[in-house]
Design a protein around this motif. Structure first.
Motif, short mmCIF file in Angstrom:
data_model
loop_
_atom_site.label_atom_id
_atom_site.label_comp_id
_atom_site.label_asym_id
_atom_site.label_seq_id
_atom_site.Cartn_x
_atom_site.Cartn_y
_atom_site.Cartn_z
N SER A 1 76.48 42.22 53.41
CA SER A 1 77.79 42.57 53.80
C SER A 1 78.58 42.46 52.28
CB SER A 1 78.19 41.83 54.82
OG SER A 1 78.09 40.60 54.52
N VAL A 2 78.22 41.48 51.78
CA VAL A 2 79.41 41.05 50.54
C VAL A 2 78.93 42.24 49.57
CG1 VAL A 2 77.86 39.63 49.01
CG2 VAL A 2 80.53 39.38 49.32
N THR A 3 77.80 42.75 49.48
CA THR A 3 77.43 43.76 48.54
C THR A 3 78.29 45.00 48.84
OG1 THR A 3 75.24 43.12 47.87
CG2 THR A 3 75.69 45.40 47.66
N GLU A 4 78.36 45.56 50.07
CA GLU A 4 78.94 46.56 50.49
C GLU A 4 80.74 46.49 50.42
OE1 GLU A 4 76.10 47.95 54.04
OE2 GLU A 4 77.38 46.64 54.77
N GLU A 5 81.03 44.87 50.55
CA GLU A 5 82.37 44.90 50.45
C GLU A 5 83.03 44.78 49.12
OE1 GLU A 5 85.77 41.12 51.62
OE2 GLU A 5 83.55 40.94 51.94
N VAL A 6 82.15 44.26 47.97
CA VAL A 6 82.41 44.30 46.49
C VAL A 6 82.56 45.80 46.27
CG1 VAL A 6 80.18 44.06 45.39
CG2 VAL A 6 82.13 43.02 44.48
N ALA B 1 83.17 48.53 47.92
CA ALA B 1 84.21 49.27 48.62
C ALA B 1 85.79 48.78 47.44
CB ALA B 1 84.52 48.83 49.85
N LYS B 2 85.63 47.38 47.36
CA LYS B 2 86.71 46.96 46.58
C LYS B 2 87.03 47.69 45.13
CE LYS B 2 88.87 42.64 45.18
NZ LYS B 2 88.86 41.06 45.00
N ALA B 3 85.93 47.82 44.55
CA ALA B 3 85.79 48.54 43.16
C ALA B 3 85.77 50.05 43.28
CB ALA B 3 84.43 48.05 42.59
N GLY B 4 85.74 50.64 44.62
CA GLY B 4 85.82 51.80 44.49
C GLY B 4 84.59 52.51 44.06
N LYS B 5 83.52 52.00 44.44
CA LYS B 5 82.25 52.23 43.61
C LYS B 5 81.16 52.39 44.97
CE LYS B 5 83.21 51.95 39.32
NZ LYS B 5 83.32 53.03 38.37
N THR B 6 79.96 53.11 44.80
CA THR B 6 78.95 53.11 45.84
C THR B 6 77.39 52.62 45.19
OG1 THR B 6 78.08 55.32 45.25
CG2 THR B 6 79.95 55.29 46.78
N LEU B 7 76.66 52.46 45.82
CA LEU B 7 75.42 52.07 45.14
C LEU B 7 74.77 52.95 44.48
CD1 LEU B 7 73.62 50.25 48.35
CD2 LEU B 7 74.14 49.06 46.31
N ASP B 8 75.19 54.33 44.53
CA ASP B 8 74.61 55.39 43.37
C ASP B 8 75.24 54.78 42.14
OD1 ASP B 8 73.05 56.83 45.39
OD2 ASP B 8 74.89 57.97 45.96
N ASP B 9 76.32 54.18 42.07
CA ASP B 9 77.01 53.93 40.68
C ASP B 9 76.32 52.69 40.13
OD1 ASP B 9 78.89 56.13 40.84
OD2 ASP B 9 80.01 54.54 42.40
N VAL B 10 75.32 51.97 40.97
CA VAL B 10 74.85 50.63 40.55
C VAL B 10 73.29 50.97 39.87
CG1 VAL B 10 74.04 48.51 41.26
CG2 VAL B 10 76.04 49.36 42.28
N THR B 11 73.23 50.39 38.42
CA THR B 11 72.08 50.51 38.04
C THR B 11 70.98 49.59 38.61
OG1 THR B 11 73.14 51.09 35.94
CG2 THR B 11 70.88 51.02 35.65
N TRP B 12 71.37 48.30 38.59
CA TRP B 12 70.53 47.00 38.96
C TRP B 12 71.32 46.30 40.05
CZ3 TRP B 12 65.58 46.77 37.91
CH2 TRP B 12 65.20 47.44 36.65
N LEU B 13 70.47 45.86 41.03
CA LEU B 13 71.10 44.67 41.93
C LEU B 13 70.45 43.56 41.52
CD1 LEU B 13 72.32 43.88 44.56
CD2 LEU B 13 70.38 44.30 45.68
N VAL B 14 71.15 42.25 41.07
CA VAL B 14 70.64 41.08 40.65
C VAL B 14 71.10 39.98 41.73
CG1 VAL B 14 70.69 39.20 38.82
CG2 VAL B 14 70.97 41.84 38.22
N PRO B 15 70.17 39.78 42.64
CA PRO B 15 70.57 38.94 43.87
C PRO B 15 70.17 37.37 43.51
CG PRO B 15 68.53 39.91 44.32
CD PRO B 15 68.97 40.58 42.80
#
Length: 323
Positions: A228-233, A235-249
């Protein structure tokens, strides 16, 4: 957004102790096995501080590496925020010790405690200082010496945790770097993950502080919160997962990492995992994983990275940045 409001990422660094604690060694301490630990957690070994090392030592080494990577002099830093739940002492803060050792003579310094989400909380605090004009260059550190509070007779927790530190240097600048941060907390679940003893509840006076965790309860809470916080951040940045190169959990458990990736429909090939060799480093795990992935060439300059973590409190958070 006005250029004056941009927060750039200038450098990243990390440090882990040299001492390794392998699954085979844990087999001699508690009723467990390498196969069981690997299957349940994905961890093969973790790093453990020497008897003379404390959290400030780890934090100092990571901070020095980040400053070198940034090409930044210590005296240019005017804010140091450390996320930790294992400070050297009740006070002074780890941040003040790091400030003195580095020679950051202009910097104000303090710690924040959000357990495993501590680095993301510290990152958000520094972001607000920079955007509001309260600082121009900040050193943000996540550092924990979890071996000091692990109960090595409890096989459900001692297999998970290791020691380490990671740091980033941030600055106000013309280039976008830190796009957005989000943090949350829900104290109604605190009994699911907490440290017993070591604080002001004197009913445990004289006992060694030790981690207590309800793993069955934490697993679904952690997965839902990080998704949920991934989706929230984003949205706050005006980006989607397609804009993300890497997820670092947060490196809590390989099964949690897998569940988060599946919940977000992100291929595991885009998820940074360092848990096999380092375990769960609490507040250090996200910046440590970020730095290790930069050093081995997975993450490159210009990549957009989403950080997310969950920890005791309960507390969780996310951040989106471009290196």
């Amino acid at each position: 957004m006005d250029n004056a409001a941009h927060v750039s990422v200038l450098g990243v660094g990390s440090y882990v102790p040299t001492k390794r604690l392998t699954n085979a060694e844990l087999e001699r301490l508690v009723d467990t096995s390498d196969a069981w630990i690997t299957t349940r957690t994905g961890i093969s070994e973790r790093r453990v501080a020497e008897s003379g090392q404390a959290t400030s030592d780890l934090a100092h080494a990571a901070a020095a590496a980040a400053l070198e990577d940034a090409g930044t002099l210590p005296e240019s830093i005017d804010l140091i925020v450390v996320g930790t739940s294992t400070p050297d002492h009740a006070f002074p803060s780890v941040a003040c010790k790091v400030q003195a050792r580095l020679g950051c003579t202009r910097a104000t310094a303090f710690d924040v405690n959000a357990a495993c989400a501590g680095f993301l909380s510290a990152l958000q605090v520094a972001e607000q200082f920079l955007r509001a004009g309260g600082a121009t260059r900040a050193l943000v550190i996540g550092a924990d010496t979890m071996s000091r509070i692990v109960d090595y007779s409890d096989r459900t927790t001692c297999i998970l945790f290791g020691d380490g530190a990671g740091a980033v240097v941030l600055a106000k600048g013309e280039r976008p770097g830190l796009h957005a941060t989000v943090t949350h907390a829900d104290g109604t679940h605190y009994e699911q993950l907490y440290v017993h003893g070591g604080g002001s509840r004197l009913d445990t006076e004289g006992e060694r502080p030790r981690i207590k965790m309800n793993g069955r309860a934490i697993f679904p809470l952690a997965v839902r919160a990080m998704i949920s916080v991934t989706e929230e951040v984003l949205a706050k940045a005006g980006k989607t997962l397609d804009d993300v190169t890497w997820l670092v959990p947060h490196q809590a458990n390989q099964r949690i990492l897998k569940a988060v990736a599946e919940g977000l429909n992100v291929p595991e090939t885009r998820v940074v995992s360092t848990i096999r060799d380092y375990g769960n480093n609490s507040a250090a795990s996200v910046p440590l994983a970020l730095d290790l992935a930069i050093r081995d060439g997975r993450i490159r300059r210009g990549d957009t990275v989403l950080l997310t973590a969950f920890g005791g409190g309960l507390a969780w958070g996310g951040a989106l940045l471009t290196l």
